[in-house]
Design a protein around this motif. Sequence first.
Motif, PDB file in Angstrom:
ATOM      1  N   GLY A 387      34.828  32.756  40.369  1.00  0.00           N
ATOM      2  CA  GLY A 387      36.071  33.365  40.828  1.00  0.00           C
ATOM      3  C   GLY A 387      36.036  34.871  40.914  1.00  0.00           C
ATOM      4  O   GLY A 387      36.733  35.470  41.717  1.00  0.00           O
ATOM      5  N   ASP A 411      26.612  31.549  36.583  1.00  0.00           N
ATOM      6  CA  ASP A 411      27.607  32.434  37.206  1.00  0.00           C
ATOM      7  C   ASP A 411      27.527  32.167  38.698  1.00  0.00           C
ATOM      8  O   ASP A 411      26.616  32.628  39.381  1.00  0.00           O
ATOM      9  CB  ASP A 411      27.259  33.884  36.861  1.00  0.00           C
ATOM     10  CG  ASP A 411      28.177  34.890  37.527  1.00  0.00           C
ATOM     11  OD1 ASP A 411      29.090  34.487  38.267  1.00  0.00           O
ATOM     12  OD2 ASP A 411      27.975  36.100  37.306  1.00  0.00           O
ATOM     13  N   THR A 412      28.485  31.394  39.197  1.00  0.00           N
ATOM     14  CA  THR A 412      28.383  30.848  40.556  1.00  0.00           C
ATOM     15  C   THR A 412      29.202  31.661  41.537  1.00  0.00           C
ATOM     16  O   THR A 412      30.422  31.756  41.408  1.00  0.00           O
ATOM     17  CB  THR A 412      28.884  29.399  40.582  1.00  0.00           C
ATOM     18  OG1 THR A 412      30.276  29.395  40.209  1.00  0.00           O
ATOM     19  CG2 THR A 412      28.107  28.525  39.603  1.00  0.00           C
ATOM     20  N   GLN A 415      32.896  30.981  47.980  1.00  0.00           N
ATOM     21  CA  GLN A 415      34.234  31.299  48.503  1.00  0.00           C
ATOM     22  C   GLN A 415      34.889  30.051  49.092  1.00  0.00           C
ATOM     23  O   GLN A 415      34.194  29.079  49.404  1.00  0.00           O
ATOM     24  CB  GLN A 415      34.121  32.319  49.646  1.00  0.00           C
ATOM     25  CG  GLN A 415      33.337  33.559  49.323  1.00  0.00           C
ATOM     26  CD  GLN A 415      33.169  34.452  50.540  1.00  0.00           C
ATOM     27  OE1 GLN A 415      32.587  34.038  51.538  1.00  0.00           O
ATOM     28  NE2 GLN A 415      33.670  35.674  50.462  1.00  0.00           N
ATOM     29  N   THR A 416      36.194  30.128  49.302  1.00  0.00           N
ATOM     30  CA  THR A 416      36.903  29.057  50.012  1.00  0.00           C
ATOM     31  C   THR A 416      36.153  28.745  51.312  1.00  0.00           C
ATOM     32  O   THR A 416      35.975  27.585  51.688  1.00  0.00           O
ATOM     33  CB  THR A 416      38.341  29.518  50.352  1.00  0.00           C
ATOM     34  OG1 THR A 416      38.989  29.901  49.148  1.00  0.00           O
ATOM     35  CG2 THR A 416      39.136  28.416  51.044  1.00  0.00           C
ATOM     36  N   ASP A 500      32.043  40.797  50.384  1.00  0.00           N
ATOM     37  CA  ASP A 500      31.725  41.200  49.012  1.00  0.00           C
ATOM     38  C   ASP A 500      30.629  42.252  49.003  1.00  0.00           C
ATOM     39  O   ASP A 500      29.695  42.189  49.803  1.00  0.00           O
ATOM     40  CB  ASP A 500      31.211  39.993  48.205  1.00  0.00           C
ATOM     41  CG  ASP A 500      32.347  39.176  47.639  1.00  0.00           C
ATOM     42  OD1 ASP A 500      32.887  39.562  46.604  1.00  0.00           O
ATOM     43  OD2 ASP A 500      32.697  38.150  48.253  1.00  0.00           O
ATOM     44  N   ARG A 515      34.946  42.609  45.829  1.00  0.00           N
ATOM     45  CA  ARG A 515      35.248  42.717  47.253  1.00  0.00           C
ATOM     46  C   ARG A 515      34.905  44.119  47.733  1.00  0.00           C
ATOM     47  O   ARG A 515      34.961  45.081  46.959  1.00  0.00           O
ATOM     48  CB  ARG A 515      36.742  42.446  47.497  1.00  0.00           C
ATOM     49  CG  ARG A 515      37.206  41.076  47.034  1.00  0.00           C
ATOM     50  CD  ARG A 515      36.619  39.954  47.834  1.00  0.00           C
ATOM     51  NE  ARG A 515      36.898  40.097  49.253  1.00  0.00           N
ATOM     52  CZ  ARG A 515      36.528  39.191  50.163  1.00  0.00           C
ATOM     53  NH1 ARG A 515      35.854  38.111  49.801  1.00  0.00           N
ATOM     54  NH2 ARG A 515      36.817  39.362  51.419  1.00  0.00           N
ATOM     55  N   LYS A 609      44.079  35.179  39.068  1.00  0.00           N
ATOM     56  CA  LYS A 609      43.461  36.326  39.744  1.00  0.00           C
ATOM     57  C   LYS A 609      44.355  37.560  39.578  1.00  0.00           C
ATOM     58  O   LYS A 609      45.571  37.476  39.734  1.00  0.00           O
ATOM     59  CB  LYS A 609      43.280  36.031  41.239  1.00  0.00           C
ATOM     60  CG  LYS A 609      42.085  35.123  41.517  1.00  0.00           C
ATOM     61  CD  LYS A 609      41.384  35.487  42.845  1.00  0.00           C
ATOM     62  CE  LYS A 609      39.977  34.936  42.889  1.00  0.00           C
ATOM     63  NZ  LYS A 609      39.837  33.564  43.314  1.00  0.00           N
TER      64      LYS A 609
HETATM   65  C1  6R9 Z   1      35.234  30.065  44.574  1.00  0.00           C
HETATM   66  C2  6R9 Z   1      36.275  31.106  44.788  1.00  0.00           C
HETATM   67  C3  6R9 Z   1      36.207  34.109  46.721  1.00  0.00           C
HETATM   68  C4  6R9 Z   1      35.922  35.507  46.193  1.00  0.00           C
HETATM   69  C5  6R9 Z   1      34.557  36.013  46.580  1.00  0.00           C
HETATM   70  C6  6R9 Z   1      34.267  36.989  45.466  1.00  0.00           C
HETATM   71  C7  6R9 Z   1      34.913  36.346  44.260  1.00  0.00           C
HETATM   72  C8  6R9 Z   1      33.904  34.226  43.360  1.00  0.00           C
HETATM   73  C9  6R9 Z   1      32.324  35.004  42.087  1.00  0.00           C
HETATM   74  C10 6R9 Z   1      32.962  36.082  42.717  1.00  0.00           C
HETATM   75  C11 6R9 Z   1      31.535  37.555  41.688  1.00  0.00           C
HETATM   76  C12 6R9 Z   1      31.239  35.305  41.187  1.00  0.00           C
HETATM   77  N1  6R9 Z   1      33.945  35.560  43.494  1.00  0.00           N
HETATM   78  N2  6R9 Z   1      32.926  33.875  42.502  1.00  0.00           N
HETATM   79  N3  6R9 Z   1      32.569  37.348  42.520  1.00  0.00           N
HETATM   80  N4  6R9 Z   1      30.886  36.595  41.028  1.00  0.00           N
HETATM   81  N5  6R9 Z   1      30.586  34.342  40.516  1.00  0.00           N
HETATM   82  O1  6R9 Z   1      36.637  31.838  43.880  1.00  0.00           O
HETATM   83  O2  6R9 Z   1      36.786  31.176  46.054  1.00  0.00           O
HETATM   84  O3  6R9 Z   1      39.200  31.960  45.807  1.00  0.00           O
HETATM   85  O4  6R9 Z   1      37.962  31.993  48.034  1.00  0.00           O
HETATM   86  O5  6R9 Z   1      37.438  33.628  46.208  1.00  0.00           O
HETATM   87  O6  6R9 Z   1      35.943  35.491  44.772  1.00  0.00           O
HETATM   88  O7  6R9 Z   1      34.903  38.200  45.729  1.00  0.00           O
HETATM   89  O8  6R9 Z   1      34.557  36.614  47.854  1.00  0.00           O
HETATM   90  P1  6R9 Z   1      37.922  32.164  46.569  1.00  0.00           P
END
Ligand code: 6R9
Length: 646
Positions: A387, A411-412, A415-416, A500, A515, A609
């Motif tokens: 997230g 640490d995954t 994105q949507t 990102d 971002r 968030k």
């Molecule tokens: C799955 C999810 C996407 C945005 C993505 C980024 C941030 C998600 C992250 C991460 C760093 C991670 N993001 N996982 N940043 N490390 N492991 O969250 O989808 O709600 O669409 O958000 O979240 O900025 O572009 P979504």
Amino acid sequence: MSEQGSSQGNQYPPDPELSKTANARPEMKEQGLEEFWDEQAKQRIDWFEPYETVLDWQLPYAKWFVGGKLNACYNCVDRHVEGGKGDKVALHVVPDDGSDSADAHDITYAQLQRQVVKFANGLKKLGVGKGDAVGIYMQMIPDAVVAMLACARIGAPHTVVFGGFSGKAVDERCTDFGAKVLITQDEALRGGKAGAQKKNADDGLSADTTIEKIVVVKRTGGDVPMTDGRDVYYDDLVADLDDDPSSCPCEPMDAEDLLFLLYTSGSTGKPKGVVHTTGGYLTGVTTTTNLVFDVKDDSVYWCAADIGWITGHSYITYGPLANGLTSVLYEGVPGYPDKDVWWKIIEKYGVTILYTSPTAIRSHMKWGEQYAQSRDLSSIKILGSVGEPINPEAWEWYRKYVGGGSAPIMDTWWQTETGHILITPLPGITTLKPGMAQQPFPGVKPEIRDDEGNALGLNQPGNLVLTQPWPGMMRGLYKDDERYRDTYWSKYSDAYFAGDGAKYDDDGDIMLMGRIDDVTNVSGHRISTFEVESALVEHELVAEAAVAARRDPDTGQAIVAFVSLVGENQGDDELKQTLREHVATQIGKLARPAELIFAHDLPKTRSGKIMRRLLKNIAEGEELGDTTTLVDPSVVEVMQKQVNPT
Ligand code: 6R9
């Protein structure tokens, strides 16, 4: 600049025992794109009819497993029952009041199948058929998962709207999609309190809504308004309907038929309807669930997200069920009824895999490790984070207190729009570095580029792009080809622009930096707000920190830090000064916040968030837009008073 998360920080090589048994194999990264996914699709998915072509890539649109026919519900439910796993628990249902609740219960795969069949027959009775859009506006109750699967069973694409959104948001999304049926529940139950759900949906209906029928699942049994002819209680709808699987076979769907839309907010304009189809998405989520979390037959898996977000779609509903896993489905919120409720759940069910967000981890950190320490968490084998970037301090805490000092953390990053995990360590393979997603998943080809399109090397921050398609990638934005091309494919003509920031460390591992719009530029130096946040939370008195930039006549931008403190500490000028200097010593003087603001919490949405747009508005002294999605709107007032003393 500090090299937090880089090769100069802590490193954790894989446990050799895990390397021997792990599902992910190092050779997978050597396979060709189509070869890898072809193998996964054949091994993990049951196809009613085989596909002819693995990939048809006409940038910016991909088609995967062309010509194949399958059904997502069949893969998530029926095939497990037919394969003799009907008695296996699919869901440990944990209600709002925790695992000790009298309402806690298990649903086996055979029971799940019957529930889904009944629900699907109910939808059919309302006239819903293949290709008809259905809206779902529910909390984390099993019926929500059943409703999604029932839609998939009959080929009706769903759009799930997060249960904490307003009725207006529901109507806007459902009407954009043309949904005639909305599934909701009478009331929401969170933190011991019943709140409106069905009534919210009613209140949001516009004059030109496409919704004609509302199906209401009873959760609390509370008295809610029902409109004759339009609204029906689920129990009444299905009272005399069959639940025998033969009464509602799984509809054979084309690999590229729509499985769902999920609306997500863009930086401007109305929400974007992200399109996901059946074959590629299901292959992507099933494969990543299997390899990233190293799932085994006896795994007990818990993704503590919400089905209203993509994480819930991919890693609560479709991925785990397609793998035939036993999962925890948790209705509640962290901290209710007690601060140890999460750890009790892990202890009771012997959870082996926990997947959650940095924000949740930091909440637990703030309350203190004594809660985790009071429970037996020795069942945990793998941890996941998603997230947002996870600061190394939270990473270390998670590993130490939840992972028994040894569980690897995945640490995954995804994105949507990407549908499934794309950048992540792999269990038994990757030497872990706290705070970094590190490595592309097999078949994924990231690059870090500057604004002119040049590929950057080590330690040069830039924009993350993906140069190869992957099966779960969105198939566009619903009815908006232009916005799809503009948002994701116009910055670079040959690659997907993720929005990102990222950089490679000394070893070529990828560090996500938030971002693009979260990267500040102070005196021409790029500083990730995340790096400043990490430095702040390393201080023992800081619970959480978020950083925004405001315009500055001298330095271009200046950093404003918003901080909540541990315990009851209110903070004073002296502590502000201490923390500013702390950042200066951790990162460099450039990163020292020009201003520091204390509050009892940060402005968060119910999905956890931080609303960064608001922080920026506060920092700039601007008008604030809509604050209704905040958990605690008073936080914003406390902050504003400090920026603009009245
Ligand atoms: C799955 C999810 C996407 C945005 C993505 C980024 C941030 C998600 C992250 C991460 C760093 C991670 N993001 N996982 N940043 N490390 N492991 O969250 O989808 O709600 O669409 O958000 O979240 O900025 O572009 P979504």
